[in-house]
Design an enzyme around this catalytic site. Structure first.
Site, PDB file in Angstrom:
ATOM      1  N   ASP A 226       0.844  -1.192   0.000  1.00  0.00           N
ATOM      2  CA  ASP A 226       0.000   0.000   0.000  1.00  0.00           C
ATOM      3  C   ASP A 226       0.883   1.248   0.000  1.00  0.00           C
ATOM      4  O   ASP A 226       1.357   1.686   1.039  1.00  0.00           O
ATOM      5  CB  ASP A 226      -0.921  -0.019   1.231  1.00  0.00           C
ATOM      6  N   LYS A 233       1.668   7.817   0.612  1.00  0.00           N
ATOM      7  CA  LYS A 233       2.025   7.831   2.031  1.00  0.00           C
ATOM      8  C   LYS A 233       3.425   8.413   2.210  1.00  0.00           C
ATOM      9  O   LYS A 233       4.300   8.174   1.378  1.00  0.00           O
ATOM     10  CB  LYS A 233       2.041   6.396   2.589  1.00  0.00           C
ATOM     11  N   ASP A 244      -0.009  -5.179   4.408  1.00  0.00           N
ATOM     12  CA  ASP A 244      -1.390  -4.752   4.158  1.00  0.00           C
ATOM     13  C   ASP A 244      -2.239  -5.858   3.514  1.00  0.00           C
ATOM     14  O   ASP A 244      -3.412  -5.654   3.229  1.00  0.00           O
ATOM     15  CB  ASP A 244      -1.407  -3.474   3.305  1.00  0.00           C
ATOM     16  N   ASP A 305      -5.694   6.495  -0.492  1.00  0.00           N
ATOM     17  CA  ASP A 305      -5.100   5.650   0.549  1.00  0.00           C
ATOM     18  C   ASP A 305      -6.170   4.911   1.356  1.00  0.00           C
ATOM     19  O   ASP A 305      -5.854   4.043   2.158  1.00  0.00           O
ATOM     20  CB  ASP A 305      -4.228   6.516   1.473  1.00  0.00           C
ATOM     21  N   GLU A 307      -7.994   2.622   0.286  1.00  0.00           N
ATOM     22  CA  GLU A 307      -8.232   1.664  -0.806  1.00  0.00           C
ATOM     23  C   GLU A 307      -8.843   0.361  -0.326  1.00  0.00           C
ATOM     24  O   GLU A 307      -9.571  -0.300  -1.070  1.00  0.00           O
ATOM     25  CB  GLU A 307      -6.920   1.386  -1.548  1.00  0.00           C
ATOM     26  N   ARG A 309     -11.200  -0.424   1.820  1.00  0.00           N
ATOM     27  CA  ARG A 309     -12.661  -0.521   1.872  1.00  0.00           C
ATOM     28  C   ARG A 309     -13.265  -0.603   0.468  1.00  0.00           C
ATOM     29  O   ARG A 309     -14.350  -1.148   0.290  1.00  0.00           O
ATOM     30  CB  ARG A 309     -13.241   0.649   2.681  1.00  0.00           C
TER      31      ARG A 309
HETATM   32  N1  BES Z   1      -3.441   0.013   5.158  1.00  0.00           N
HETATM   33  C1  BES Z   1      -3.840   1.265   5.679  1.00  0.00           C
HETATM   34  C2  BES Z   1      -4.209   1.225   7.157  1.00  0.00           C
HETATM   35  C3  BES Z   1      -3.148   0.946   8.153  1.00  0.00           C
HETATM   36  C4  BES Z   1      -2.144   1.876   8.388  1.00  0.00           C
HETATM   37  C5  BES Z   1      -3.229  -0.166   8.919  1.00  0.00           C
HETATM   38  C6  BES Z   1      -1.211   1.630   9.344  1.00  0.00           C
HETATM   39  C7  BES Z   1      -2.309  -0.415   9.888  1.00  0.00           C
HETATM   40  C8  BES Z   1      -1.288   0.496  10.092  1.00  0.00           C
HETATM   41  C9  BES Z   1      -5.062   1.785   4.954  1.00  0.00           C
HETATM   42  O1  BES Z   1      -5.156   1.434   3.628  1.00  0.00           O
HETATM   43  C10 BES Z   1      -5.009   3.267   5.064  1.00  0.00           C
HETATM   44  O2  BES Z   1      -4.102   3.825   4.533  1.00  0.00           O
HETATM   45  N2  BES Z   1      -5.989   3.857   5.746  1.00  0.00           N
HETATM   46  C11 BES Z   1      -6.047   5.251   5.925  1.00  0.00           C
HETATM   47  C12 BES Z   1      -7.477   5.684   5.689  1.00  0.00           C
HETATM   48  C13 BES Z   1      -7.690   7.166   5.624  1.00  0.00           C
HETATM   49  C14 BES Z   1      -7.005   7.722   4.400  1.00  0.00           C
HETATM   50  C15 BES Z   1      -9.167   7.431   5.590  1.00  0.00           C
HETATM   51  C16 BES Z   1      -5.622   5.579   7.344  1.00  0.00           C
HETATM   52  O3  BES Z   1      -5.972   4.839   8.264  1.00  0.00           O
HETATM   53  O4  BES Z   1      -4.900   6.555   7.513  1.00  0.00           O
HETATM   54 ZN    ZN Z   2      -4.243  -0.276   3.029  1.00  0.00          ZN
HETATM   55 MN    MN Z   3      -4.170   2.778   2.345  1.00  0.00          MN
END
Ligand code: BES
Ligand code: ZN
Ligand code: MN
Length: 459
Positions: A226, A233, A244, A305, A307, A309
């Protein structure tokens, strides 16, 4: 590597596990005290026999009063010298937890350091533990860890599919894979949109096992890496994103557990894995794009990011169409879940109180902890943007794990009951039986809760 107990052997040496402060077995003599053994957690005291050979060992467990802070203390026994050991447990140490600890303690991620692999220390199954069931759980967990630990250059969508195919063959599951542009023909547009920028094509992996009994469908997030997509990121946040696909890895580990314990004989299991790399190229999906999902709901992409869901939504919609009795999603979905509960205690969501209660209890009983959080209807408006049905990344980001769960629930209608687990899939610091690295979360809790959450599947 397949975890297992040693077959019963007269040559096995005893290892007495002892709480701090408890009297030691008489046969020990003055040696443990003289050598300074004080039963600290993981402390080992080797016992000589009359001719200077090895007669057995003590293994410290530390303070009984704080033992509840630690899990799988018997994993420390992995540090004993090579040979076959017969664990002798003290009062108050659960045989099944101990047995699992012994096997989990043997986990090594040896793919890139084969020569350093030690091994050679083996254990008989402790008395009172269910060897076959424990072995099944460790085998599932080892698979999950190996898949998560393998970096994205060796665990892209192709390799994850190969791993799913290997498991299907091992357990006798059927497998069907829809790849690349075929996803559009199969009406899985959001899996395609998220994964189309990567070199390795996005895909949906569909495994089935069992032909009678209640239906359980498990959906696992399989983002092999990811980057965040165009909403890239920063380096520190991207560093761990090989994990991920932890939801997919945990779903495959669970499938192995269900097969090896025989639970699969009494139910119909389906594992759906949307597998992609969230990558950056000219064909990336963009912030502001509006996607039409399999279900027909439109989704405004307010952050590429968010992605997970998106790909889960199409897989959940597909899963719900055949109305399984229970559908469960496992996903490393939000950073917000870590802010709320930290790395070791994943939140889960479920509208059904009986199912949620059973899961909570089972999770604590088998030391695979989970904590229920609410599908708070009042926050539904946060995922409803002005120009589409749904928003994948509500601005502000408050209650981020809750709003992600609400988003997924919109696509799960049709399933009898729905459970979503927002897992971390990673052990940040060494703990007994859990080296730093990939870790399964939720699978053993689900396995333990099955008799209550899917009654007809119970033996
Ligand atoms: N894979 C990440 C979530 C994640 C980050 C899980 C760090 C465990 C540790 C996910 O795809 C993500 O980036 N989520 C974002 C969502 C936001 C942009 C609404 C997040 O949690 O920052
Ligand atoms: Zn992710
Ligand atoms: Mn993400």
């Amino acid at each position: 590597m397949t975890p297992d107990f040693a077959p019963d052997s007269a040559a096995a040496l005893p290892v007495w596990a002892v709480w701090k402060g408890d009297p030691l077995a008489d046969q020990a003599g003055p040696w443990p005290k003289a050598s300074g053994f004080s039963a600290k957690p993981g402390e080992i005291c080797l016992l000589p026999d009359a001719s200077g050979g090895l007669a057995g060992a003590f293994l410290g467990l530390g303070d009984r009063a704080v033992a509840s802070r630690h899990r799988f203390l018997m994993a420390h026994a992995a540090a004993l010298p090579q040979g076959i050991w017969r664990p002798v447990l003290p009062q108050g140490l659960d045989p099944d937890e101990s047995a699992l600890g012994l096997l989990l303690g043997q986990y090594r991620f040896a793919r890139y350091k084969g020569a350093a692999h030690d091994g050679g220390t083996q254990f008989l199954c402790p008395e009172g533990a269910d060897a076959a069931r424990i072995r099944a759980q460790a085998a599932g967990e080892f698979l999950t860890r190996d898949l998560i630990n393998t970096p994205a250059n060796d665990m892209g969508p192709d390799a994850l599919e190969a791993a799913a195919r290997a498991l299907a063959q091992e357990v006798g599951a059927t497998i069907a894979v829809t790849t690349g542009p075929d996803l559009l023909d199969a009406n899985l547009p959001m899996i395609h949109a998220v994964g189309r920028a990567a070199e390795q094509a996005p895909r949906l992996i569909d495994l089935r096992l069992g032909d009678g009994g209640p239906r359980l469908t498990v959906v696992g997030k399989g983002v092999c890496f990811d980057t965040g997509g165009l909403d890239l990121k920063p380096a520190a946040s991207m560093a761990l994103m090989k994990k991920d696909m932890g939801g997919a890895a945990t779903a495959l580990g669970l499938l192995r557990m269900l097969a090896l314990t025989g639970a699969a004989d009494r139910m119909r299991i389906r594992v759906l894995l949307p597998v992609v790399e969230n990558s950056v190229s000219a064909s990336s999906f963009r912030p502001g794009d509006v996607l039409t999902s399999r279900k027909g709901l439109t989704v405004e992409v307010n952050n590429t990011d968010a992605e997970g869901r998106l790909i889960l939504a199409d897989a959940l919609a597909l899963g719900a169409e055949e109305q399984p009795d229970l559908m469960i999603s496992l996903a490393t979905l939000t950073g917000a879940a870590r802010v709320a509960l930290g790395p070791d205690l994943p939140p889960f969501y479920c509208d059904d109180d009986a199912t949620a209660g059973a899961l909570s209890r089972a999770a604590m009983a088998v030391r695979d902890p989970l904590w229920r959080m609410p599908l708070w209807d009042g926050y539904e408006s946060q995922i409803e943007p002005p120009i589409a049905d749904l928003d994948n990344a509500p601005s502000g980001g408050m209650a981020g794990s809750v709003t992600a769960a609400l988003f997924l629930r919109r696509f799960a209608h049709g399933a009898g009951r729905y459970v979503h687990m927002d897992i971390y899939g990673w052990q940040p610091v060494l703990a007994p039986g859990r080296p730093k690295g990939g870790v399964g979360q939720g699978a053993r809790a689900i396995l333990a809760a099955l008799p209550e959450i899917l009654p007809a599947a119970a033996s």
